[in-house]
Design a protein around this motif. Structure first.
Motif: not given
Ligand SMILES: *Cc1c(COP(=O)(O)O)cnc(C)c1O
Length: 233
Positions: A2-6, A34-35, A46-50, A76-81
């Protein structure tokens, strides 16, 4: 994929770098979360590696996204809610870190669940409500020290590694700055009271992360600035 995300990630990193430089900080101290709430898991993957961290504010949404998550993808995954107690067990299972501990009751419940597993320490942050807005969760600033003290006493399996806040719902940059500066000052105070290092300050979102970086943020939590606007609701 997803190009726009990169492209957005590159631009946000550039802005983080510029704000860090302005305030004499090393940009490498600042992690990008990234949220992707309400957006599909494919966006997140698609974004996770960046990204340095993936943030979710609902336990169930994270659980759904992790169903087909490739095991080699280890960001890593963080809970933010806000975490409801009946979801505590599931949250410990899914997330690498919980940023939103805001009461002794919740902390004790997490600690109790952890004692049923192997001896094991789990990283958390304390969420502080710096804006006083009733719609926001978090311990009030005046009670942060006593919450930390009691967690150290009663919750040996929780490792408090920092503080988290959500900036005020305001266009006034002075108000926003005051909230972020306030969280940093509370961190400094808790650090000297407790002797804990408390390295992490999770503060700053798409609309206010530059001010947060200037005030010492180590984790900026970016949703719409990376993944695009969310539909309302
Ligand atoms: C949604 C959310 C974010 C990201 O918000 P944006 O304004 O889209 O960047 C950050 N932190 C928390 C706690 C959130 O719920």
């Amino acid at each position: 994929m997803v190009d726009f995300i990169d492209q957005n990630i590159i631009e946000i990193r550039e802005r983080i770098r510029a704000s860090a430089k302005l305030s004499g900080r090393d940009p490498a101290e600042i992690k990008l979360m990234g949220v992707s709430k309400t957006h599909p898991a494919e966006y997140m993957l698609s974004a996770a590696g960046k990204l340095d961290i993936l943030g979710e504010n609902r336990v169930q949404e994270a659980a759904d996204k992790r169903l087909d998550w490739p095991s080699e993808e280890r960001t890593p995954w963080h809970l933010i809610g806000h975490l409801q107690r009946n979801k505590a067990r599931k949250a410990l299972d899914i997330f690498d870190l919980i940023e939103t501990v805001d009461s002794l009751g919740l902390a004790r419940m997490l600690d109790r669940i952890l004692t049923e597993t192997d001896a094991y320490s789990f990283p958390v942050y304390i969420e502080v409500n710096m804006s006083g807005e009733l719609t926001k969760s978090g311990v009030v600033p005046q009670e942060a020290a006593s919450l930390l003290e009691r967690m150290m006493q009663y919750c040996p399996r929780l490792s408090v590694e920092g503080l988290m806040t959500i900036g005020p719902n305001s266009d006034d940059k002075g108000d926003i700055r005051k909230a972020f500066e306030g969280l940093r000052l509370i961190r400094d105070e808790l650090r000297s009271l407790s002797g804990l290092h408390l390295p992490e300050l999770s503060m700053g979102m798409s609309s206010d992360f530059e001010i947060a970086v200037e005030e010492g943020s180590t984790i900026v939590r970016i949703g719409s600035g990376i993944f695009g606007r969310r539909s309302a609701g």
